[in-house]
Design an enzyme around this catalytic site. Structure first.
Site, PDB file in Angstrom:
ATOM      1  N   LYS A  98       0.812  -1.227   0.000  1.00  0.00           N
ATOM      2  CA  LYS A  98       0.000   0.000   0.000  1.00  0.00           C
ATOM      3  C   LYS A  98       0.845   1.276   0.000  1.00  0.00           C
ATOM      4  O   LYS A  98       0.325   2.357  -0.304  1.00  0.00           O
ATOM      5  CB  LYS A  98      -0.931   0.004   1.209  1.00  0.00           C
ATOM      6  CG  LYS A  98      -1.887  -1.177   1.277  1.00  0.00           C
ATOM      7  CD  LYS A  98      -2.951  -1.109   0.213  1.00  0.00           C
ATOM      8  CE  LYS A  98      -4.014  -2.176   0.417  1.00  0.00           C
ATOM      9  NZ  LYS A  98      -5.109  -2.079  -0.550  1.00  0.00           N
ATOM     10  N   ASP A  99       2.117   1.184   0.328  1.00  0.00           N
ATOM     11  CA  ASP A  99       2.977   2.377   0.267  1.00  0.00           C
ATOM     12  C   ASP A  99       2.954   2.991  -1.132  1.00  0.00           C
ATOM     13  O   ASP A  99       2.981   4.210  -1.302  1.00  0.00           O
ATOM     14  CB  ASP A  99       4.428   2.015   0.601  1.00  0.00           C
ATOM     15  CG  ASP A  99       4.623   1.668   2.059  1.00  0.00           C
ATOM     16  OD1 ASP A  99       3.651   1.737   2.829  1.00  0.00           O
ATOM     17  OD2 ASP A  99       5.764   1.322   2.428  1.00  0.00           O
TER      18      ASP A  99
END
Length: 453
Positions: A44-45
């Site tokens: 998700k970064d």
């Protein structure tokens, strides 16, 4: 000197790692894209930074603003890293089924965390979808990320994750497998890979309690498919705009138990300490093994780190409480081992019925053995007490001996579960097991049902 200007520059370029032991029966090369190598320890970064940068570019996010998002934890972590570097405030709205570790980590990186109930409809004002939207209208200079419908989510994976996988496999990838939640990863990667080679198969991993698989196969959004589940990070009770079903060739569903078990197997057998959705992904891959051949290169993506599940999938007590540990349960003593440290609750023949009822309430039990100086002489259970109360409203002040039923059967600790099960019926609600040295414990229908895998 080689160094990053800030932590955001270390996002991406995560390794592909061959899976060996768990895929011995798979006739293909299986490679894991291990996204825990990102600075926020999850895939998700990538999309968190992309969504923020795109919002800055078009003016939705202004200097000094507040970022608001409903998240299962990982997106929140990615947003938090970017918010720290870029000078924004972050509010994460999270559901109460998420692990405590995820909540603690978000607070550790400066996010304000608001916890909402899981088991409510998406439209319910208490849901984390609704709370996120409401806060964005109430807080000045705020921006609601909305990862489910934000096109920058899938775009991040089209621009970064897909090209990385293509280059790392030298274009030899034949199958891509990943858990589906917001849909950004599978849609972005799937779109890129199919543009490079339309023959690449893209499979989504779904969970029971989620709508994706049936909707993909039938076009029907079946609300009967929606019910609570334990697996984190994948599955939905909505259809996010980011899920591009046209690039997905199929779905397979994985149970909560299998997802949890294979999460632990990845750590113990492959040395890859990853999260709950990774366990579901590798189990889903095994369920699809008949689709692969010896010349195939199968890439499965592992979303996040096992550190966020230490109190859940990696905790024996948590696993045991849910019947997820594959422990051999064959004898009577096996049925009571989880509560063997607790004393057997009993009531004496001359005590009042009110005393028995108080104990049932205090210990949250439905039946109690009755004793006198010679041993076990009877039993009381809530069903019989209820029937007796209907006939006699003064029941509570009577002695237990006046209303007690037959004593529960007593078995030795090595008695088979099959024999114990046959002793429990509509006239007899429990069995006592003799553990030695005069110590007894109670076996109920709940204990036997809990032992069924």
């Amino acid at each position: 000197m080689k160094y990053a200007e800030n932590i955001l520059e270390t996002i991406g370029n995560t390794p592909l790692v061959k899976i060996n032991k768990l895929t011995e029966e798979v006739d293909a090369l299986v490679l894991a894209k291990v996204e825990t190598f990102n600075p926020g320890n999850s895939v998700k970064d990538r999309m968190a930074l992309k969504m923020i940068e795109d919002a800055e570019t078009d003016g939705r996010l202004k200097p000094g603003g507040t970022i608001i998002e409903g998240t299962s934890g990982n997106t929140g972590m990615g947003l938090a890293l970017a918010a720290i570097i870029k000078g924004y405030k972050l509010i994460c709205v999270i559901s109460d089924k998420q692990s405590k570790e995820k909540m603690d980590i978000l607070r550790a990186v400066g996010a304000e965390v608001i916890v909402c109930p899981t088991n409510v409809e998406p439209e319910d004002p208490r849901s984390y979808y609704s709370v996120s939207k409401r806060l964005s209208t109430e807080i000045p200079n705020s921006w609601y990320v909305n990862q489910y419908d934000n096109p920058s989510n899938a775009a991040a994976h089209y621009e970064q994750t897909g090209p990385e996988i293509w280059e790392q496999t030298e274009g030899k990838i034949t199958h891509f497998i990943v858990g589906v939640g917001t849909g950004g990863t599978i849609s972005g990667v799937g779109k890129y890979l199919k543009e490079k080679n339309p023959d690449i198969k893209v499979w989504g991993i779904d969970t029971y309690g989620s709508v994706f698989k049936k909707y993909h196969e039938t076009g029907v959004f079946d609300e009967n498919e929606i019910y609570p589940y334990i697996t984190e990070g994948i599955g939905e009770d909505i259809l996010p705009a980011n899920v591009d079903f046209s690039v997905i060739d199929g779905f397979t569903k994985v149970t909560d138990k299998d997802g949890a078990i294979y999460t632990r197997k990845l750590a113990k057998e492959e040395g890859i300490f990853v999260g709950n959705s990774a366990g579901s992904a590798i189990k889903g891959l095994l369920q699809l093994k008949e689709h692969f051949g010896p010349d195939d290169v199968v890439v499965v993506l592992f979303h996040d780190s096992g550190s966020r599940y230490v109190g859940k999938m990696f905790n024996d007590d948590w696993m045991r409480d849910r019947g997820f540990l594959d422990e051999e349960i064959t004898k009577a003593e096996d049925l009571v081992k989880d509560h063997i440290d607790k004393p057997l609750v009993t009531v004496l023949t001359e005590e009042l019925v009110s005393h028995a009822i108080e104990r049932m309430k205090k210990y949250k039990i439905s039946q109690i053995p009755v004793k006198d100086i010679n041993g076990f002489v009877g039993s009381v259970d809530e069903t019989a007490l209820f029937r007796a109360y209907v006939e006699d409203k003064e029941l509570a002040n009577k002695a237990v001996r006046e209303v007690m039923q037959d004593a529960f059967p007593i078995v030795e600790k090595d008695t088979s579960i099959d024999k114990v099960s046959k002793l429990i019926n509509k006239d007899n609600q429990a069995v006592l097991v003799h553990l030695g040295d005069g110590k007894h414990h109670i076996i109920t229908k709940h204990d036997i049902i809990s032992a069924i895998n």
